[in-house]
Design an enzyme around this catalytic site. Structure first.
Site, mmCIF file in Angstrom:
data_model
loop_
_atom_site.group_PDB
_atom_site.id
_atom_site.type_symbol
_atom_site.label_atom_id
_atom_site.label_comp_id
_atom_site.label_asym_id
_atom_site.label_seq_id
_atom_site.Cartn_x
_atom_site.Cartn_y
_atom_site.Cartn_z
ATOM 1 C CE LYS A 154 -4.718 -12.193 8.085
ATOM 2 N NZ LYS A 154 -3.573 -12.797 8.610
ATOM 3 C CG ASP B 126 -3.632 -8.558 6.578
ATOM 4 O OD1 ASP B 126 -3.877 -9.031 5.460
ATOM 5 O OD2 ASP B 126 -2.770 -9.036 7.354
HETATM 6 O O1 C5P Z 1 0.738 -4.165 3.894
HETATM 7 P P1 C5P Z 1 1.555 -4.449 5.096
HETATM 8 O O2 C5P Z 1 2.123 -3.203 5.723
HETATM 9 O O3 C5P Z 1 0.854 -5.304 6.087
HETATM 10 O O4 C5P Z 1 2.768 -5.308 4.583
HETATM 11 C C1 C5P Z 1 3.923 -5.538 5.359
HETATM 12 C C2 C5P Z 1 5.030 -6.004 4.438
HETATM 13 O O5 C5P Z 1 4.711 -7.310 3.927
HETATM 14 C C3 C5P Z 1 5.246 -5.144 3.219
HETATM 15 O O6 C5P Z 1 6.133 -4.104 3.499
HETATM 16 C C4 C5P Z 1 5.826 -6.143 2.242
HETATM 17 O O7 C5P Z 1 7.188 -6.352 2.533
HETATM 18 C C5 C5P Z 1 5.100 -7.425 2.581
HETATM 19 N N1 C5P Z 1 3.904 -7.649 1.742
HETATM 20 C C6 C5P Z 1 4.051 -8.002 0.420
HETATM 21 N N2 C5P Z 1 2.933 -8.196 -0.350
HETATM 22 C C7 C5P Z 1 1.709 -8.108 0.169
HETATM 23 C C8 C5P Z 1 1.526 -7.773 1.531
HETATM 24 C C9 C5P Z 1 2.649 -7.557 2.289
HETATM 25 O O8 C5P Z 1 5.166 -8.114 -0.086
HETATM 26 N N3 C5P Z 1 0.639 -8.319 -0.608
#
Ligand code: C5P
Length: 311
Positions: A11, A141
């Site tokens: 994406k 995601d």
């Molecule tokens: O959700 P995901 O594991 O992909 O997110 C990785 C990191 O990115 C999270 O641990 C956080 O630090 C940051 N993040 C965030 N807010 C979001 C998505 C991701 O702060 N909406």
């Protein structure tokens, strides 16, 4: 069914705005997410043991719990232990074509593919809504990667509203090999720099920009879509990584509709109205920059999430 073959698309973000920090310490976002045809290819089959084995053709990809595909299998075992007792473990073979840690959701789409495959192989009979809900546990995601297409994503990124598709457009992607950016780093630094403005930025102004983009998408106004691309995370990634800043500046002058960093980077993309235009731009980048460390891809925007192939 004993073997499941899947296509797992990457994406790009057409819009990413950080509104503030949530009580769960994630960031509250408004995004427009877009699937592209650049994909990983995944094969999953019963291995007759009680183990889950992960294999990948790219040595940068971890083969343990830090891989979302591995965690997806663990999550299904935890939620459906009786099915695990009946069916046992699987081998997961990832043919990685999406650059790693590039802001293109390569890990998330592999995780989404494993959920869909185990749902079929273990006959769990979960519908798309149930799979999306389950997938929230794996990463912000992952729900989008299941259905794909063009969607507004809010909350952490997991609340999705599909909008008109843009599969008439193309994109050139540019990513330096062996250069990756950690998503937590990008968000932590954004918070350090802009935390004092969280929830305070003029919401009328913000919504106008966002609404204008959604409006341009619904009217298929390609030129306007290019002009309205926006990613707040550029504000921390580009000043820190000047090589990416320079790459973006160069590509933005090659004639695409609009040029931006995807997600937390470091991939830079430029939107194009046709394959021919994308090919011209790719040729200009190759000839002018002459950098063998720079990987370039041409991809069509896609209206699909994970595709399960007929065996
Ligand atoms: O959700 P995901 O594991 O992909 O997110 C990785 C990191 O990115 C999270 O641990 C956080 O630090 C940051 N993040 C965030 N807010 C979001 C998505 C991701 O702060 N909406």
């Amino acid at each position: 069914m004993k073997i499941c073959n899947l296509v797992a698309p990457a994406k790009i973000n057409l819009y990413l705005e950080v509104l503030g920090e949530r009580v769960d310490h994630y960031h509250e976002l408004i995004m427009v997410l877009q699937s592209i045809e650049l994909s990983d290819y995944i094969k999953i089959y019963f291995n007759g043991t009680r183990d889950f084995n992960l294999y990948c053709n790219n040595s940068l990809v971890p083969l343990n719990e830090t891989n979302i595909a591995y965690r997806a299998a663990q999550l299904i075992v935890k939620k459906f232990p009786k099915f695990f007792d009946s069916y046992g473990g699987v081998d997961i073979i990832i043919n990685k074509c999406i650059p790693v840690a590039a802001g293109l959701a390569g890990g998330s789409t592999d995780g989404a593919a494993v959920l869909l495959a185990l749902n079929l192989l273990w006959k769990l009979k979960l519908n798309k809504t149930e799979l999306e809900k389950l997938s929230e546990n794996l990463g912000s995601d992952v729900p989008f990667c299941i259905t794909g297409g063009t969607a507004i994503a809010t909350g952490r990124g997991e609340t999705l509203n599909p909008i008109e598709n843009l599969d008439n457009l193309w994109v050139v992607l540019a990513k330096y090999q062996n250069f990756s950016i950690s998503t937590p780093w990008a968000y932590q630094n954004y918070k350090k720099r802009f935390g004092e403005y969280y929830w305070k930025i003029d919401s009328n102004n913000r919504n106008n920009n966002f609404k204008s983009l959604v409006n341009a998408i619904s009217h298929k106004n390609d030129k306007r879509i290019g002009e309205l691309l926006h990613n707040d995370l550029e504000k921390v990634v580009l000043p820190k990584h000047l090589v990416i800043n320079k790459l973006k500046s160069f590509i933005s002058k090659t004639g695409g509709l609009g040029t931006m960093m995807s997600g937390s980077g470091p991939t830079i993309f430029t939107l194009c109205e046709s394959y021919e235009k994308a090919q011209d731009i790719k040729n200009v980048i190759t000839q002018e920059l002459q950098d063998s460390n720079l990987e370039l891809f041409i991809s069509k925007l896609s209206n699909n999430g994970i595709k399960i192939m007929e065996n």
